[in-house]
Design an enzyme around this catalytic site. Structure first.
Site, mmCIF file in Angstrom:
data_model
loop_
_atom_site.group_PDB
_atom_site.id
_atom_site.type_symbol
_atom_site.label_atom_id
_atom_site.label_comp_id
_atom_site.label_asym_id
_atom_site.label_seq_id
_atom_site.Cartn_x
_atom_site.Cartn_y
_atom_site.Cartn_z
ATOM 1 N N VAL A 20 0.843 -1.206 0.000
ATOM 2 C CA VAL A 20 0.000 0.000 0.000
ATOM 3 C C VAL A 20 0.878 1.255 0.000
ATOM 4 C CG1 VAL A 20 -1.774 1.290 1.224
ATOM 5 C CG2 VAL A 20 -1.890 -1.206 1.138
ATOM 6 N N ALA A 49 9.382 5.426 7.327
ATOM 7 C CA ALA A 49 9.973 4.484 8.281
ATOM 8 C C ALA A 49 9.688 3.061 7.800
ATOM 9 C CB ALA A 49 9.380 4.697 9.666
ATOM 10 N N GLY A 140 -11.376 -0.863 0.616
ATOM 11 C CA GLY A 140 -10.307 -0.357 -0.251
ATOM 12 C C GLY A 140 -10.613 1.006 -0.829
ATOM 13 N N LYS A 211 -14.209 -4.686 9.497
ATOM 14 C CA LYS A 211 -14.756 -3.620 8.646
ATOM 15 C C LYS A 211 -16.218 -3.345 9.018
ATOM 16 C CE LYS A 211 -11.529 -4.831 4.936
ATOM 17 N NZ LYS A 211 -11.275 -5.739 3.813
HETATM 18 N N1 HSE Z 1 -7.451 -8.928 2.609
HETATM 19 C C1 HSE Z 1 -8.306 -7.824 2.378
HETATM 20 C C2 HSE Z 1 -9.319 -8.227 1.322
HETATM 21 C C3 HSE Z 1 -7.513 -6.637 1.898
HETATM 22 O O1 HSE Z 1 -9.134 -9.278 0.696
HETATM 23 O O2 HSE Z 1 -10.296 -7.537 1.141
HETATM 24 C C4 HSE Z 1 -8.300 -5.354 1.907
HETATM 25 O O3 HSE Z 1 -8.725 -5.014 3.195
#
Ligand code: HSE
Length: 442
Positions: A20, A49, A140, A211
């Site tokens: 990311v 970092a 995402g 989430k």
């Molecule tokens: N592993 C997570 C997914 C990545 O497959 O959605 C995104 O949060």
């Protein structure tokens, strides 16, 4: 009258530069001029970092200071905003707290950090008058956080249904379209970079629960204990269930569900049969979608890439633009994200929920089996909507039942009697059905 436009440079410190982080660097490199033209802010990464400063990077990092000491980035007076991308809940929490205490806003993609420590982190942010932005933590690149927090702020949230895990949606899509077995397709998702370092977070539903926790907390204004969310993953989904569901007009999706239910809320994550005609059923591969229903607006749905480098970077950089504008206009805490609305009483237990069910039984092919099963279901007040029995060249017969709406506690009571019948060969497979768009289950 003239407007004095002053380009403000925002100095960014990244903690972590994996998939990311590399995407964030690329996004800023490619679109910094566009963002500057649009918003009069110049996003500039000044320090990163990382654990391995010798590692060769895929980008030109000559103007960036690399360090293996994240504390120097978090404590630097020459950095305006910290982007936390290391994941996990220990070091990440420490750096985020320190940044907030130093008066620096934080952008994070870290869903588990927020699900477990959101309460504390947002309290410390408020005490220090700074913001935490976290668009990339859910779905995402899909801007669901901003939509819930700002676009839908006039609404009481009635229902949220989210396809929130790209890995699981990719697996279920490949199983359905290509008949590929679960194990093979999980390896594909890992190779494509969607899966978590520990893929059990994906397939056992915990990533979706993190989430869902963030979405529910945002919807109702106070941090919900993630452990109150019922979680069931997709590990047990068999190809025959995907095929049976398809024959009955459904697709199987791993959903994060939040429902306002007579002053209480339901929160659950589980594989769910949704009508094959529904919008959510059409969300394939690693794509995510979130259906949000507000009392005023009615249903809305957002769709897009839920995992992967560029999608996640898009959300992180959008947050950086928000932070930059806040800095320019001296307006931190412009959108207070967590303030209890006192809008629900309790989180309902699974016993208390009601829905329709798909049940697959494996039974002996002998007289009276169906009648015995139907009688037990009937005694529990469960009405059968459809029965499919497949003729096989074997002495075991799969029976697929779809029920009308029933209470989960009653279903479990009936199943505990059914599974001990001498004619039943395996533990019943039970999947929940949600009638999202036609309100049949409400
Ligand atoms: N592993 C997570 C997914 C990545 O497959 O959605 C995104 O949060």
């Amino acid at each position: 009258m003239t407007f004095g436009i002053i380009m403000k440079k925002i100095r960014i410190g990244l903690i972590g530069c994996g998939t990311v982080g590399t995407g964030v660097v690329a996004c800023i490199k490619n679109n910094a001029a566009l963002i500057a033209a649009r918003c009069d802010v110049q996003l500039s990464i000044v320090a990163i970092a990382v654990s391995d400063i010798e590692k060769k990077r895929d980008f030109d990092a000559t103007s960036v200071v690399f360090t293996d000491n994240a504390d120097t980035v978090v404590n630097s007076p020459d950095i305006d905003v910290i982007v936390e991308l290391i994941g996990g809940t220990t070091d990440a929490k420490r750096y985020v707290l320190q940044a907030l205490k130093n008066g620096k806003p934080v952008v994070t993609a870290n869903k588990s950090l927020l699900a477990y420590h959101g309460d504390e982190l947002f309290r410390v942010a408020a005490e220090n008058g700074v913001d935490i932005y976290y668009e990339a933590s859910v779905a995402g690149g899909v801007p669901i956080i901003k939509s819930l927090r700002e676009g839908l702020s006039a609404n009481h949230v009635e229902r949220i249904y989210g396809i929130l895990n790209g890995t699981c949606n990719y697996i279920l899509t490949r199983m359905e379209n290509d008949g590929v077995d679960f194990g093979d397709v999980l390896r594909e998702a890992q190779d494509l970079g969607f899966a978590e370092a520990d893929p059990s977070l994906d397939i056992d539903g915990h990533d979706t629960a993190h989430k869902t926790c963030i979405l529910a907390s945002l919807a109702y204004g106070e941090w919900i204990d993630v452990d109150q969310i019922f979680v069931e993953g997709i590990r047990g989904i068999d190809l025959q269930d995907i095929r049976n569901a398809a024959r009955a007009g459904y697709k199987i999706k791993l959903l994060g569900i939040v429902k306002f239910d007579s002053s209480n809320i339901q929160m659950r994550v589980h594989p769910t049969l949704v009508s094959a005609d529904s919008l959510l059923a059409k969300v394939s591969d690693e794509f995510n979608a979130v259906w949000v229903e507000g009392d005023i607006v009615g249903p809305t749905m957002l769709y897009g890439r839920g995992a992967g480098q560029d999608a996640t970077a898009s959300a992180v950089v959008a947050d950086l633009v928000d932070v930059a504008l806040n800095i320019c206009f001296n307006s931190s805490r412009r959108v207070p994200p967590f303030r209890p609305h006192n809008s629900y009483n309790d989180v309902l237990s699974m016993d208390e929920i009601e829905c329709r069910y798909y049940i697959r039984l494996s039974v002996d092919d002998v007289p009276n089996v169906m009648a015995r099963i139907a009688q037990i279901l009937g005694e529990s007040g469960i009405s059968i909507a459809s029965v499919t029995q497949q003729e096989l060249a074997s002495d075991h017969l799969p029976i697929i039942l779809i029920t009308h709406t029933a209470k989960e506690v009653e279903l479990n009571r009936a199943l505990s009697k059914i599974e001990v019948l001498d004619v039943v060969r395996e533990a019943p497979v039970v999947l929940r059905i949600e009638d999202i768009e036609n309100d049949r289950d409400r």
